[in-house]
Write a protein that holds these residues in place. Structure first.
Motif, PDB file in Angstrom:
ATOM      1  N   UNK A  41       0.834  -1.200   0.000  1.00 46.52           N
ATOM      2  CA  UNK A  41       0.000   0.000   0.000  1.00 46.52           C
ATOM      3  C   UNK A  41       0.868   1.250   0.000  1.00 46.52           C
ATOM      4  N   UNK A  42       1.952   1.235   0.774  1.00 47.48           N
ATOM      5  CA  UNK A  42       2.867   2.376   0.828  1.00 47.48           C
ATOM      6  C   UNK A  42       3.435   2.669  -0.562  1.00 47.48           C
ATOM      7  N   UNK A  43       3.940   1.628  -1.241  1.00 47.00           N
ATOM      8  CA  UNK A  43       4.493   1.811  -2.583  1.00 47.00           C
ATOM      9  C   UNK A  43       3.416   2.302  -3.555  1.00 47.00           C
ATOM     10  N   UNK A  44       2.249   1.688  -3.473  1.00 47.95           N
ATOM     11  CA  UNK A  44       1.154   2.043  -4.381  1.00 47.95           C
ATOM     12  C   UNK A  44       0.768   3.518  -4.227  1.00 47.95           C
ATOM     13  N   UNK A  45       0.616   3.969  -3.003  1.00 47.39           N
ATOM     14  CA  UNK A  45       0.212   5.364  -2.774  1.00 47.39           C
ATOM     15  C   UNK A  45       1.315   6.333  -3.199  1.00 47.39           C
ATOM     16  N   UNK A  46       2.581   5.954  -3.000  1.00 46.93           N
ATOM     17  CA  UNK A  46       3.684   6.805  -3.464  1.00 46.93           C
ATOM     18  C   UNK A  46       3.653   6.941  -4.984  1.00 46.93           C
ATOM     19  N   UNK A  47       3.358   5.828  -5.651  1.00 51.22           N
ATOM     20  CA  UNK A  47       3.288   5.870  -7.121  1.00 51.22           C
ATOM     21  C   UNK A  47       2.148   6.777  -7.569  1.00 51.22           C
ATOM     22  N   UNK A  48       0.966   6.633  -6.974  1.00 58.86           N
ATOM     23  CA  UNK A  48      -0.169   7.483  -7.335  1.00 58.86           C
ATOM     24  C   UNK A  48       0.171   8.962  -7.120  1.00 58.86           C
ATOM     25  N   UNK A  49       0.720   9.268  -5.949  1.00 62.04           N
ATOM     26  CA  UNK A  49       1.034  10.661  -5.633  1.00 62.04           C
ATOM     27  C   UNK A  49       2.105  11.212  -6.573  1.00 62.04           C
ATOM     28  N   UNK A  50       3.086  10.380  -6.917  1.00 63.75           N
ATOM     29  CA  UNK A  50       4.160  10.838  -7.791  1.00 63.75           C
ATOM     30  C   UNK A  50       3.641  11.091  -9.206  1.00 63.75           C
ATOM     31  N   UNK A  51       2.831  10.175  -9.734  1.00 64.79           N
ATOM     32  CA  UNK A  51       2.246  10.395 -11.059  1.00 64.79           C
ATOM     33  C   UNK A  51       1.366  11.641 -11.059  1.00 64.79           C
ATOM     34  N   UNK A  52       0.604  11.840 -10.002  1.00 58.99           N
ATOM     35  CA  UNK A  52      -0.258  13.025  -9.916  1.00 58.99           C
ATOM     36  C   UNK A  52       0.586  14.292  -9.903  1.00 58.99           C
ATOM     37  N   UNK A  90       0.892  10.011   4.783  1.00 65.03           N
ATOM     38  CA  UNK A  90       1.987  10.946   5.023  1.00 65.03           C
ATOM     39  C   UNK A  90       3.161  10.686   4.097  1.00 65.03           C
ATOM     40  N   UNK A  91       3.448   9.419   3.855  1.00 67.59           N
ATOM     41  CA  UNK A  91       4.519   9.068   2.924  1.00 67.59           C
ATOM     42  C   UNK A  91       4.211   9.541   1.518  1.00 67.59           C
ATOM     43  N   UNK A  92       2.963   9.401   1.124  1.00 70.15           N
ATOM     44  CA  UNK A  92       2.560   9.860  -0.208  1.00 70.15           C
ATOM     45  C   UNK A  92       2.689  11.373  -0.308  1.00 70.15           C
ATOM     46  N   UNK A  93       2.311  12.079   0.744  1.00 68.19           N
ATOM     47  CA  UNK A  93       2.443  13.541   0.734  1.00 68.19           C
ATOM     48  C   UNK A  93       3.908  13.960   0.694  1.00 68.19           C
TER      49      UNK A  93
END
Length: 172
Positions: free
Chosen positions: A18-29, A92-95
């Motif tokens: 989930x951590x990796x997935x959310x980082x990817x979403x946030x980075x692409x956004x 928070x990691x995604x942010x």
């Protein structure tokens, strides 16, 4: 007696995924926002900063809400305190993906950098972040080296496709 298979902590693996997935979403956004802002006629640093922060905050909040809904659907109850804390840590990691690009845009806002240069640097930061995340994911796999390289190339191609689609979608 055969050796027992190593115990897998399913919760830890799910949290890492989930951590990796959310980082990817946030980075692409973030990357899409930077690319679209860079194509504006006269991009302004304050607009770029708020668009980036609010856009990544929005996708992060959506990920948080989707985690709660998923938990409700699977477990038929609200997540407990520990699980919510885990979800907030992931958010928070995604942010965290906006810290460096946001700082670069602030430098343009206070006239240390040209906004076009700042947005270009931000795009490379996001692309580098995606490359590192992809490499970490592939490196953790049990694939032979040749297949790891193939997987990384496939992820790169898919990433470029996503960037292209997001750029077109945000510029229409």
């Amino acid at each position: 007696m055969p050796d027992a298979a190593p115990q897998v902590d399913v919760e830890k693996e799910r949290a890492a995924a989930t951590y990796f997935k959310e980082r990817v979403y946030a980075t692409f956004t973030g990357l899409a926002i930077v690319l679209v802002t860079a194509t504006a006629f006269h991009p302004e640093a304050d607009h770029a900063f708020f668009a980036l922060v609010l856009g990544v905050l929005g996708i992060t909040a959506a990920g948080f809400v989707s985690e709660i809904i998923s938990h409700l659907a699977v477990h038929r109850e609200f997540p407990g305190r520990r699980r919510v804390e885990e979800m907030l840590k992931v958010a928070g990691g995604a942010m965290g993906t906006v810290l460096i690009p946001g700082g670069i845009i602030v430098l343009a806002w206070v006239d240390v950098l040209d906004i076009d240069t700042a947005l270009t640097v931000c795009a490379f930061v996001f692309i580098g972040t995606l490359a590192v995340i992809g490499w970490l994911g592939v490196r953790r796999s049990r694939l032979p080296l040749r297949q790891q390289l193939l997987a990384l190339l496939l992820l790169l191609a898919l990433g470029l496709l996503v960037i292209g689609l997001q750029t077109v979608a945000h510029s229409v």
